[in-house]
Design a protein around this motif. Sequence first.
Motif, short mmCIF file in Angstrom:
data_model
loop_
_atom_site.label_atom_id
_atom_site.label_comp_id
_atom_site.label_asym_id
_atom_site.label_seq_id
_atom_site.Cartn_x
_atom_site.Cartn_y
_atom_site.Cartn_z
N ARG A 182 0.84 -1.21 0.00
CA ARG A 182 0.00 0.00 0.00
C ARG A 182 0.87 1.25 0.00
O ARG A 182 0.57 2.24 -0.70
N ARG A 183 1.93 1.25 0.76
CA ARG A 183 2.85 2.40 0.77
C ARG A 183 3.50 2.60 -0.58
O ARG A 183 3.74 3.73 -1.00
N ARG A 184 3.77 1.49 -1.27
CA ARG A 184 4.36 1.58 -2.60
C ARG A 184 3.33 1.96 -3.66
O ARG A 184 3.70 2.27 -4.79
N GLY A 185 2.06 1.91 -3.30
CA GLY A 185 1.01 2.28 -4.23
C GLY A 185 0.65 1.22 -5.25
O GLY A 185 0.06 1.54 -6.29
N VAL A 186 0.99 -0.05 -4.96
CA VAL A 186 0.73 -1.11 -5.94
C VAL A 186 -0.17 -2.21 -5.37
O VAL A 186 -0.39 -3.23 -6.04
N ARG A 187 -0.72 -1.98 -4.17
CA ARG A 187 -1.48 -3.06 -3.52
C ARG A 187 -2.67 -3.51 -4.37
O ARG A 187 -2.99 -4.72 -4.41
N ASP A 188 -3.33 -2.60 -5.06
CA ASP A 188 -4.51 -2.97 -5.83
C ASP A 188 -4.15 -3.79 -7.07
O ASP A 188 -5.02 -4.39 -7.71
N PHE A 221 -7.80 -10.50 7.81
CA PHE A 221 -7.35 -10.75 6.44
C PHE A 221 -8.41 -10.34 5.43
O PHE A 221 -8.11 -9.73 4.40
N ALA A 222 -9.67 -10.67 5.72
CA ALA A 222 -10.74 -10.33 4.79
C ALA A 222 -10.86 -8.82 4.62
O ALA A 222 -11.10 -8.32 3.50
N GLN A 223 -10.72 -8.07 5.71
CA GLN A 223 -10.79 -6.60 5.63
C GLN A 223 -9.71 -6.04 4.72
O GLN A 223 -9.89 -5.00 4.08
N LYS A 224 -8.57 -6.71 4.66
CA LYS A 224 -7.44 -6.22 3.87
C LYS A 224 -7.38 -6.86 2.49
O LYS A 224 -6.39 -6.70 1.77
N ASN A 225 -8.41 -7.64 2.14
CA ASN A 225 -8.47 -8.32 0.85
C ASN A 225 -7.29 -9.27 0.65
O ASN A 225 -6.74 -9.41 -0.45
N ILE A 226 -6.92 -9.94 1.73
CA ILE A 226 -5.91 -10.99 1.67
C ILE A 226 -6.65 -12.32 1.56
O ILE A 226 -7.45 -12.66 2.44
N GLN A 227 -6.42 -13.04 0.50
CA GLN A 227 -7.07 -14.34 0.34
C GLN A 227 -6.40 -15.37 1.25
O GLN A 227 -5.21 -15.27 1.54
N PHE A 228 -7.17 -16.34 1.74
CA PHE A 228 -6.58 -17.36 2.61
C PHE A 228 -7.23 -18.70 2.36
O PHE A 228 -8.38 -18.78 1.92
N GLN A 229 -6.45 -19.75 2.64
CA GLN A 229 -6.90 -21.11 2.30
C GLN A 229 -6.28 -22.12 3.25
O GLN A 229 -5.07 -22.12 3.47
N ARG A 230 -7.12 -22.99 3.82
CA ARG A 230 -6.63 -24.14 4.56
C ARG A 230 -6.25 -25.26 3.58
O ARG A 230 -6.58 -25.23 2.41
N GLY A 231 -5.58 -26.27 4.12
CA GLY A 231 -5.39 -27.49 3.35
C GLY A 231 -4.45 -27.37 2.18
O GLY A 231 -4.64 -28.06 1.17
N PHE A 232 -3.42 -26.51 2.28
CA PHE A 232 -2.41 -26.46 1.24
C PHE A 232 -1.08 -26.85 1.87
O PHE A 232 -0.44 -26.05 2.56
N THR A 233 -0.69 -28.09 1.67
CA THR A 233 0.58 -28.61 2.18
C THR A 233 1.56 -28.64 1.03
O THR A 233 1.42 -29.45 0.10
N LEU A 234 2.54 -27.75 1.04
CA LEU A 234 3.45 -27.62 -0.10
C LEU A 234 4.17 -28.94 -0.36
O LEU A 234 4.84 -29.49 0.52
#
Length: 396
Positions: A182-188, A221-234
């Motif tokens: 956001r500070r860099r102006g590229v978050r969107d 996370f939802a307020q900041k539009n950060i997507q999240f997901q359970r069940g991802f084991t790299l």
Amino acid sequence: MANHILIVGGGVGGTMLANQLVSKLYPEILRDQVRITLLSSSPDHYYKPAFMYVAFNQFFQEELKRPERSLLRPEIDFQVQEVTRFDFAGQTLHTRSGKRFGYDFLVIATGCVPAPERIEGLQQGGDHFYQYEPARQLAQRLASIEKGRIFITVSFPQTPNVPHQCGIAPVETTLMLDDYLRRRGVRDKVEIIYTYPTTAQLLRNCLFLQRPTGEILPGIFAQKNIQFQRGFTLGKVDPEQRIAYSEEGDAQPYDILMGTPPIRAVDAVLESGASQAANQEGWLPTNHETLQVYGLQGVYVIGDTVDLPVSKAGGACHNQAPVIADNIAGEIRLGTTVAVYDGKVQAAAQMGLNAGMPLTYDYRHDVLPTPPTKLGGLLRNGFNRGLYWAVARGML
């Protein structure tokens, strides 16, 4: 004959403990009944929790290190020696220089090391912030991204109930990343995706840490539009195609892969034969209360090398060190241990570039989240900029 206390590892656990042992056993040291030696493979001491700030260009290397000798009381014999072999039966350590050190009491404070090579393609295709140079490389990538997808994933040890290094760090860096972009102006123009493995062990398969925290953070996370997901084991990474594959069968493209890599004990501990941990991870079988290593006379362990269900972080060492100091003093003076570790860990979590959240938990109590505040951020900043060095010296 003097009791020789030998500490291996010059991180915060070993440094803090060595200083506390001097305070605890000062009369015996004056009478030449106790001597304390600390061995470290490096002459310098690094404030490792700040490596994550390096990823956001907030710290330079020179701010993060001090000569180890400058942090230790003068009564401590400090030597730069890399331990290559533990001979527990002979109560002796072997070093790369050829020297041998005998001991009456041994404390293993060797920490853990990132092992991205344990996941196919991760070392070539991913970035992390758990060491200085990788954090600096990540900083260059984050400073130049203008658009795309930043994929964040967490890997757990395979040993049951053992969490990854610094449990809150992936959450901290995700929120810091949001602020930074956001500070860099590229978050969107940049997607952030946070994932957590299917097996969260001690953390009871929550999305974030322990259950009370897991109920709060998804909303943040939802307020900041950060997507999240359970069940991802790299499971593996394709560096050329920039795709992360999960053991569950998912595939996630990325422009930057921020991964919490697998971790393991250092080579000398792995090769000592004292660990029965899964996947050659090397965690030592630790008495939850006394912090002695099961089956080894006079041997204690502190910090990241334990197999305890608590965070591998300085906030754990802070509470383990006085227990070990009391127990070694008790063994010397009374012939028995006298103190019990309750699993307490405390920290001030960085919740964005400015906000912080004090937190604490132990074996019996989960974290109780509090609202992130600027005051909490000032507390963390104060710790980063000065209080840490007082803690390492055993003053706090």
